[in-house]
Scaffold this active site. Structure first.
Site, PDB file in Angstrom:
ATOM      1  N   ASP A  22       0.773  -1.255   0.000  1.00 34.64           N
ATOM      2  CA  ASP A  22       0.000   0.000   0.000  1.00 34.64           C
ATOM      3  C   ASP A  22       0.803   1.305   0.000  1.00 34.64           C
ATOM      4  OD1 ASP A  22      -1.490  -2.144   0.853  1.00 34.64           O
ATOM      5  OD2 ASP A  22      -2.265  -1.184   2.648  1.00 34.64           O
ATOM      6  N   TRP A  46       5.845 -10.290   1.314  1.00 36.63           N
ATOM      7  CA  TRP A  46       5.427  -9.522   2.485  1.00 36.63           C
ATOM      8  C   TRP A  46       6.141 -10.016   3.732  1.00 36.63           C
ATOM      9  CZ3 TRP A  46       3.218  -9.802   7.301  1.00 36.63           C
ATOM     10  CH2 TRP A  46       2.606  -8.636   7.795  1.00 36.63           C
ATOM     11  N   SER A  79      -0.408   0.346   7.434  1.00 38.94           N
ATOM     12  CA  SER A  79      -0.804   1.510   6.629  1.00 38.94           C
ATOM     13  C   SER A  79      -1.350   2.670   7.452  1.00 38.94           C
ATOM     14  CB  SER A  79      -1.830   1.080   5.588  1.00 38.94           C
ATOM     15  OG  SER A  79      -1.168   0.376   4.575  1.00 38.94           O
ATOM     16  N   ASP A 153      -5.467   1.159   9.479  1.00 39.13           N
ATOM     17  CA  ASP A 153      -5.328   2.021   8.296  1.00 39.13           C
ATOM     18  C   ASP A 153      -5.932   3.420   8.473  1.00 39.13           C
ATOM     19  OD1 ASP A 153      -4.305  -0.373   7.405  1.00 39.13           O
ATOM     20  OD2 ASP A 153      -6.016  -0.860   6.119  1.00 39.13           O
ATOM     21  N   GLU A 204     -10.553  -2.364   4.234  1.00 37.77           N
ATOM     22  CA  GLU A 204      -9.199  -1.859   4.478  1.00 37.77           C
ATOM     23  C   GLU A 204      -9.036  -0.463   3.866  1.00 37.77           C
ATOM     24  OE1 GLU A 204      -6.515  -5.834   4.904  1.00 37.77           O
ATOM     25  OE2 GLU A 204      -6.824  -5.245   2.844  1.00 37.77           O
TER      26      GLU A 204
HETATM   27  C1  FRU Z   1      -3.925  -3.628   2.705  1.00 41.18           C
HETATM   28  C2  FRU Z   1      -3.303  -4.035   4.037  1.00 41.18           C
HETATM   29  C3  FRU Z   1      -3.689  -3.051   5.139  1.00 41.18           C
HETATM   30  C4  FRU Z   1      -2.564  -3.198   6.119  1.00 41.18           C
HETATM   31  C5  FRU Z   1      -1.376  -3.447   5.220  1.00 41.18           C
HETATM   32  C6  FRU Z   1      -0.355  -4.360   5.793  1.00 41.18           C
HETATM   33  O1  FRU Z   1      -3.254  -4.133   1.604  1.00 41.18           O
HETATM   34  O2  FRU Z   1      -3.698  -5.347   4.366  1.00 41.18           O
HETATM   35  O3  FRU Z   1      -4.969  -3.251   5.687  1.00 41.18           O
HETATM   36  O4  FRU Z   1      -2.410  -2.071   6.923  1.00 41.18           O
HETATM   37  O5  FRU Z   1      -1.875  -3.979   4.016  1.00 41.18           O
HETATM   38  O6  FRU Z   1       0.793  -4.408   4.989  1.00 41.18           O
END
Ligand code: FRU
Length: 483
Positions: A22, A46, A79, A153, A204
């Site tokens: 993000d 990730w 995020s 977020d 999100e």
């Molecule tokens: C969206 C998300 C957010 C979170 C982040 C973690 O893609 O899942 O909700 O904050 O990515 O990397």
């Protein structure tokens, strides 16, 4: 050497290496557009999240900066957003320096592993040198978690009417709103969404902002919510609601979601705070959680959409959020590679060497046409406008490397379109080495997709099967590399 790997975009933002997701902390301050992003500096999948950082004067050319935020005892840095605290409401400013304040989610891995539900909290950090160095607030977290599993977020903005900061975050299946005078103490206001919109997955990355209805002085509020899974063409995508916000509650008569993009690869997008010209500028992550970890790149993974200006249009009795590539991007279109015009019932074959790094535009009243991109290996990407089937189709099933994950190339993607706003409409396409962005009818429809042709596309066939309308003003322009 960076930006030379196969599939590496040449005019889209991507990290120099490693995993990105993000966009975060989109804010303009003192001549710089900041782009922070979810970043894992150790791998191309990730992992424990940091905030990566880049800056730009024009959102065309970017300069990479050191990592802005590292995980700490409260958790990983998920995020969030950033604001310019002009009146120093936070008190973080010293010697008249305006603080830049980042508001983000802490994700405490240990809490999650222990099976608890309170491992996501909200924290803040500030910078007094326009984003170069950051200090975390020692009173973190500023919003605690009372047992909501998905609680994250935060998007913060200054609300003039109530002279306060407003924060919107998501809590699983709805958004929650908070208010503050100093960015440190937050008071809960209200919630929205349990019975509205799409609920095929978790909510999100929310965003809330006012926007003038194009051509009027009327203002409406837009609430953007990403959702994963539950997208119209599979996996993750972004929905929005149009309504009003009075400083306490967001209200909307809209029951069903609208989609900000119909492609598979525009996720977690949010808009800039504090733009100098008041434009509402959006950037999304050009991937999809269905296959984000598996795309065939080696040193880096994933890119951002082209920055887009959001426009609110009233069409009959309905409001629609349109997006168009930021005008500044056109400065990269430096050479016309080809011009075309396709008569009704005709087809045209264009052999163009640099198709993979180009912008393609035309206008037409045709309701039945196909664009077929191909290379010497006969890999093809097909875009089809077909009003008999009420829509537009993107077929990337044979577009190159599609086998890295079954969800990537398992079906055609469909965009429902009953009619355009005018008989003539415009088509605007941005092709980069591993993406295509399509904007139809002044951006009322946008479709963003990743593609991985194993050799560059070098041929475009345009079939116009409408017996009454030509394809006109066609132009293919080369897009200069920004790296
Ligand atoms: C969206 C998300 C957010 C979170 C982040 C973690 O893609 O899942 O909700 O904050 O990515 O990397």
């Amino acid at each position: 050497k960076i930006y030379t790997e196969q599939y590496c975009p040449q005019y889209h933002f991507s990290p120099p290496e490693k995993w990105m997701n993000d966009p975060n902390g989109l804010v303009y301050n003192n001549g710089l557009y900041h782009l922070f992003y979810q970043y894992y500096p150790e791998d191309i999948v990730w992992g424990p999240m940091h905030w990566g950082h880049a800056v730009s004067h024009d959102m065309v050319y970017w300069k990479h900066k050191p990592i802005a935020l590292y995980p700490d005892e409260h958790g990983l840095i998920f995020s969030g957003s950033a604001v310019v605290d002009k009146n120093n409401t936070s008190g973080f400013g010293v010697d008249g320096k305006e603080p830049l304040v980042a508001v983000f989610t802490y994700h405490l891995m240990e809490g999650e592993k222990a099976g608890r539900n309170d491992f996501q909290t909200q924290g803040i950090a500030y910078s007094l040198d326009n984003g170069d160095t950051w200090t975390k607030y020692d009173g973190n977290p500023v919003i605690d978690n009372k047992g909501i599993r998905d609680f994250r977020d935060p998007k913060v903005f200054w609300h003039d009417k109530t002279q306060s900061w407003i924060l919107v975050l998501v809590a699983g299946d709805h958004a929650k709103f908070y208010t503050s005078k100093d960015l440190k103490k937050w008071r809960y206001l209200s919630e929205f969404g349990k019975y509205r919109g799409a609920h095929g997955g978790v909510w999100e990355c929310p965003d809330l902002f006012p926007l003038k209805v194009e051509g009027t002085d009327k203002e409406k509020w837009v609430l953007i919510i990403s959702i994963n899974p539950g997208a119209p063409n599979g996996g993750s995508e972004t929905q929005y609601f149009i309504g009003d916000f009075d400083g306490i509650t967001f209200t909307s008569t809209q029951k069903k979601q609208k989609w900000l993009d119909y492609g598979t690869d525009n996720y977690a997008g949010v808009t800039y705070n504090n733009t100098p010209d008041g434009k509402r500028i959006f950037i999304g992550w050009m991937s999809n959680w269905d296959y984000a970890r598996n795309t065939p790149t080696k040193k880096w993974r994933s890119a951002m959409t082209i920055p887009r200006e959001l426009l609110l249009k009233k069409i009959e009795d309905d409001y629609v959020l349109a997006s168009m590539p930021l005008a500044e991007i056109n400065t990269l279109a430096t050479a016309v590679l080809e011009k075309f015009k396709v008569a009704s019932g005709n087809s045209d074959t264009l052999n163009v060497k640099d198709l993979n790094q180009s912008k393609i535009t035309f206008t037409t009243a045709s309701r039945d046409f196909k664009l077929i991109f191909s290379n010497d290996l006969k890999e093809t990407l097909v875009l089809a406008m077909n009003f008999k089937n009420n829509g537009f189709i993107v077929d990337r099933m044979k577009s190159g490397d599609t086998g890295f994950q079954s969800e990537f190339g398992n079906k055609k993607h469909f965009v429902p379109i009953k009619e355009f706003t005018n008989e003539f409409f415009d088509v605007n396409i941005l092709l980069d080495w591993s993406s295509i962005e399509i904007f139809l009818d002044n951006g009322i429809y946008s479709i963003t997709e990743q593609i991985f042709p194993t050799e560059p596309f070098n041929q475009l066939i345009i079939e116009n099967s409408d017996y009454q309308a030509e394809i006109e003003n066609g132009e293919i322009q080369f897009m200069k590399s920004v790296w």
